[in-house]
Design a protein around this motif. Structure first.
Motif, PDB file in Angstrom:
ATOM      1  N   THR A   1       0.847  -1.179   0.000  1.00 44.74           N
ATOM      2  CA  THR A   1       0.000   0.000   0.000  1.00 44.74           C
ATOM      3  C   THR A   1       0.884   1.231   0.000  1.00 44.74           C
ATOM      4  O   THR A   1       1.860   1.282   0.743  1.00 44.74           O
ATOM      5  N   MET A   2       0.507   2.220  -0.789  1.00 45.23           N
ATOM      6  CA  MET A   2       1.299   3.437  -0.870  1.00 45.23           C
ATOM      7  C   MET A   2       0.384   4.644  -0.698  1.00 45.23           C
ATOM      8  O   MET A   2      -0.641   4.743  -1.371  1.00 45.23           O
ATOM      9  N   VAL A   3       0.748   5.507   0.237  1.00 46.41           N
ATOM     10  CA  VAL A   3      -0.004   6.750   0.459  1.00 46.41           C
ATOM     11  C   VAL A   3       0.992   7.888   0.626  1.00 46.41           C
ATOM     12  O   VAL A   3       2.149   7.664   0.978  1.00 46.41           O
ATOM     13  N   ASP A   4       0.551   9.122   0.384  1.00 46.91           N
ATOM     14  CA  ASP A   4       1.446  10.273   0.550  1.00 46.91           C
ATOM     15  C   ASP A   4       0.986  11.197   1.667  1.00 46.91           C
ATOM     16  O   ASP A   4       1.460  12.304   1.808  1.00 46.91           O
ATOM     17  N   ASP A   5       0.063  10.720   2.487  1.00 55.62           N
ATOM     18  CA  ASP A   5      -0.514  11.498   3.574  1.00 55.62           C
ATOM     19  C   ASP A   5      -0.306  10.730   4.879  1.00 55.62           C
ATOM     20  O   ASP A   5      -0.740   9.578   5.003  1.00 55.62           O
ATOM     21  N   GLY A   6       0.351  11.345   5.840  1.00 57.31           N
ATOM     22  CA  GLY A   6       0.653  10.671   7.098  1.00 57.31           C
ATOM     23  C   GLY A   6      -0.568  10.266   7.904  1.00 57.31           C
ATOM     24  O   GLY A   6      -0.577   9.220   8.552  1.00 57.31           O
ATOM     25  N   LEU A   7      -1.627  11.081   7.881  1.00 59.31           N
ATOM     26  CA  LEU A   7      -2.839  10.733   8.622  1.00 59.31           C
ATOM     27  C   LEU A   7      -3.531   9.509   8.025  1.00 59.31           C
ATOM     28  O   LEU A   7      -3.995   8.642   8.750  1.00 59.31           O
ATOM     29  N   THR A   8      -3.571   9.443   6.701  1.00 63.42           N
ATOM     30  CA  THR A   8      -4.148   8.275   6.042  1.00 63.42           C
ATOM     31  C   THR A   8      -3.328   7.027   6.354  1.00 63.42           C
ATOM     32  O   THR A   8      -3.875   5.962   6.646  1.00 63.42           O
ATOM     33  N   ALA A   9      -2.011   7.172   6.311  1.00 58.94           N
ATOM     34  CA  ALA A   9      -1.127   6.045   6.625  1.00 58.94           C
ATOM     35  C   ALA A   9      -1.349   5.569   8.055  1.00 58.94           C
ATOM     36  O   ALA A   9      -1.440   4.363   8.308  1.00 58.94           O
ATOM     37  N   LEU A  10      -1.444   6.500   8.999  1.00 57.93           N
ATOM     38  CA  LEU A  10      -1.651   6.125  10.400  1.00 57.93           C
ATOM     39  C   LEU A  10      -2.968   5.371  10.562  1.00 57.93           C
ATOM     40  O   LEU A  10      -3.010   4.345  11.244  1.00 57.93           O
ATOM     41  N   ALA A  11      -4.027   5.849   9.934  1.00 53.93           N
ATOM     42  CA  ALA A  11      -5.321   5.169  10.031  1.00 53.93           C
ATOM     43  C   ALA A  11      -5.221   3.734   9.520  1.00 53.93           C
ATOM     44  O   ALA A  11      -5.744   2.805  10.145  1.00 53.93           O
ATOM     45  N   GLN A  12      -4.535   3.543   8.401  1.00 58.86           N
ATOM     46  CA  GLN A  12      -4.374   2.192   7.866  1.00 58.86           C
ATOM     47  C   GLN A  12      -3.519   1.328   8.786  1.00 58.86           C
ATOM     48  O   GLN A  12      -3.829   0.158   9.018  1.00 58.86           O
ATOM     49  N   LEU A  13      -2.447   1.899   9.312  1.00 59.81           N
ATOM     50  CA  LEU A  13      -1.548   1.134  10.185  1.00 59.81           C
ATOM     51  C   LEU A  13      -2.213   0.749  11.507  1.00 59.81           C
ATOM     52  O   LEU A  13      -1.851  -0.260  12.112  1.00 59.81           O
ATOM     53  N   LEU A  14      -3.166   1.527  11.960  1.00 62.15           N
ATOM     54  CA  LEU A  14      -3.860   1.217  13.209  1.00 62.15           C
ATOM     55  C   LEU A  14      -4.878   0.091  13.034  1.00 62.15           C
ATOM     56  O   LEU A  14      -5.263  -0.542  14.019  1.00 62.15           O
ATOM     57  N   HIS A  15      -5.296  -0.173  11.784  1.00 61.78           N
ATOM     58  CA  HIS A  15      -6.385  -1.123  11.584  1.00 61.78           C
ATOM     59  C   HIS A  15      -6.092  -2.291  10.653  1.00 61.78           C
ATOM     60  O   HIS A  15      -6.828  -3.278  10.676  1.00 61.78           O
ATOM     61  N   GLU A  16      -5.045  -2.196   9.839  1.00 59.29           N
ATOM     62  CA  GLU A  16      -4.748  -3.255   8.882  1.00 59.29           C
ATOM     63  C   GLU A  16      -3.382  -3.867   9.188  1.00 59.29           C
ATOM     64  O   GLU A  16      -2.480  -3.163   9.618  1.00 59.29           O
ATOM     65  N   PRO A  17      -3.213  -5.169   8.958  1.00 57.12           N
ATOM     66  CA  PRO A  17      -1.915  -5.798   9.231  1.00 57.12           C
ATOM     67  C   PRO A  17      -0.880  -5.477   8.147  1.00 57.12           C
ATOM     68  O   PRO A  17      -1.191  -5.483   6.959  1.00 57.12           O
ATOM     69  N   PHE A  18       0.333  -5.169   8.566  1.00 56.67           N
ATOM     70  CA  PHE A  18       1.465  -4.950   7.672  1.00 56.67           C
ATOM     71  C   PHE A  18       2.682  -5.656   8.259  1.00 56.67           C
ATOM     72  O   PHE A  18       2.776  -5.833   9.473  1.00 56.67           O
ATOM     73  N   ASP A  19       3.632  -6.046   7.407  1.00 61.04           N
ATOM     74  CA  ASP A  19       4.849  -6.710   7.863  1.00 61.04           C
ATOM     75  C   ASP A  19       5.933  -5.719   8.252  1.00 61.04           C
ATOM     76  O   ASP A  19       6.693  -5.954   9.181  1.00 61.04           O
ATOM     77  N   PHE A  20       6.037  -4.617   7.518  1.00 56.19           N
ATOM     78  CA  PHE A  20       6.989  -3.547   7.828  1.00 56.19           C
ATOM     79  C   PHE A  20       6.542  -2.306   7.081  1.00 56.19           C
ATOM     80  O   PHE A  20       5.660  -2.358   6.224  1.00 56.19           O
ATOM     81  N   ILE A  21       7.154  -1.171   7.413  1.00 56.27           N
ATOM     82  CA  ILE A  21       6.791   0.087   6.765  1.00 56.27           C
ATOM     83  C   ILE A  21       8.048   0.823   6.318  1.00 56.27           C
ATOM     84  O   ILE A  21       9.054   0.835   7.033  1.00 56.27           O
ATOM     85  N   ILE A  22       7.973   1.378   5.141  1.00 59.58           N
ATOM     86  CA  ILE A  22       8.992   2.303   4.647  1.00 59.58           C
ATOM     87  C   ILE A  22       8.297   3.646   4.573  1.00 59.58           C
ATOM     88  O   ILE A  22       7.269   3.776   3.896  1.00 59.58           O
ATOM     89  N   VAL A  23       8.806   4.619   5.293  1.00 56.51           N
ATOM     90  CA  VAL A  23       8.125   5.912   5.388  1.00 56.51           C
ATOM     91  C   VAL A  23       9.089   7.043   5.052  1.00 56.51           C
ATOM     92  O   VAL A  23      10.249   7.019   5.448  1.00 56.51           O
ATOM     93  N   GLY A  24       8.585   7.989   4.303  1.00 53.83           N
ATOM     94  CA  GLY A  24       9.351   9.193   4.025  1.00 53.83           C
ATOM     95  C   GLY A  24       9.141  10.207   5.129  1.00 53.83           C
ATOM     96  O   GLY A  24       8.062  10.261   5.728  1.00 53.83           O
ATOM     97  N   ARG A  25      10.140  10.970   5.407  1.00 58.62           N
ATOM     98  CA  ARG A  25      10.006  11.967   6.458  1.00 58.62           C
ATOM     99  C   ARG A  25       9.041  13.068   6.049  1.00 58.62           C
ATOM    100  O   ARG A  25       8.287  13.583   6.865  1.00 58.62           O
ATOM    101  N   GLU A  26       9.075  13.442   4.789  1.00 58.99           N
ATOM    102  CA  GLU A  26       8.285  14.557   4.301  1.00 58.99           C
ATOM    103  C   GLU A  26       6.966  14.057   3.717  1.00 58.99           C
ATOM    104  O   GLU A  26       6.879  13.749   2.546  1.00 58.99           O
ATOM    105  N   LEU A  27       5.949  13.948   4.557  1.00 54.42           N
ATOM    106  CA  LEU A  27       4.608  13.551   4.145  1.00 54.42           C
ATOM    107  C   LEU A  27       3.639  14.702   4.391  1.00 54.42           C
ATOM    108  O   LEU A  27       3.892  15.557   5.243  1.00 54.42           O
ATOM    109  N   LYS A  28       2.516  14.689   3.691  1.00 53.65           N
ATOM    110  CA  LYS A  28       1.466  15.670   3.937  1.00 53.65           C
ATOM    111  C   LYS A  28       0.798  15.364   5.268  1.00 53.65           C
ATOM    112  O   LYS A  28       0.726  14.209   5.687  1.00 53.65           O
ATOM    113  N   GLU A  29       0.267  16.380   5.917  1.00 53.91           N
ATOM    114  CA  GLU A  29      -0.558  16.290   7.123  1.00 53.91           C
ATOM    115  C   GLU A  29       0.174  15.804   8.379  1.00 53.91           C
ATOM    116  O   GLU A  29      -0.040  16.347   9.440  1.00 53.91           O
ATOM    117  N   LEU A  30       0.981  14.794   8.292  1.00 49.74           N
ATOM    118  CA  LEU A  30       1.685  14.228   9.446  1.00 49.74           C
ATOM    119  C   LEU A  30       2.989  13.652   8.919  1.00 49.74           C
ATOM    120  O   LEU A  30       2.975  12.730   8.107  1.00 49.74           O
TER     121      LEU A  30
END
Length: 93
Positions: A1-30
């Motif tokens: 899954t790929m998103v460019d918004d930190g709030l959307t990513a957080l919502a997904q990470l709180l509710h859906e299973p993932f094995d690991f995350i690669i995150v950019g420091r510079e995201l929209k919103e969060l």
């Protein structure tokens, strides 16, 4: 899954299973660091997921983020990322 918004990513990470995350420091919103800090503070799914941060900044990162790796967004990223992912996945076992 790929998103460019930190709030959307957080919502997904709180509710859906993932094995690991690669995150950019510079995201929209969060930004990526705030995203991972919020995830670590939550008592929810993926709280302890391995996380890799990619950043063009050299700022200090809070230890509470517990990143598996912090990679510079530079010409070596393509070489360094596969090894960081492999290490993060082994650490999770």
């Amino acid at each position: 899954t790929m998103v460019d918004d930190g709030l959307t990513a957080l919502a997904q990470l709180l509710h859906e299973p993932f094995d690991f995350i690669i995150v950019g420091r510079e995201l929209k919103e969060l930004n990526g660091v705030a995203l991972i800090l919020a995830l670590r503070a939550a008592e929810a799914r993926n709280q302890n997921i391995p996380a890799i941060l990619i950043s063009s900044k050299r700022d200090t990162i809070p230890e509470q983020a517990r990143f598996s790796a912090i990679l510079s967004r530079d010409q070596k990223l393509a070489v360094n990322l596969p090894a960081a992912v492999q290490k993060a996945c082994r650490h999770d076992e």
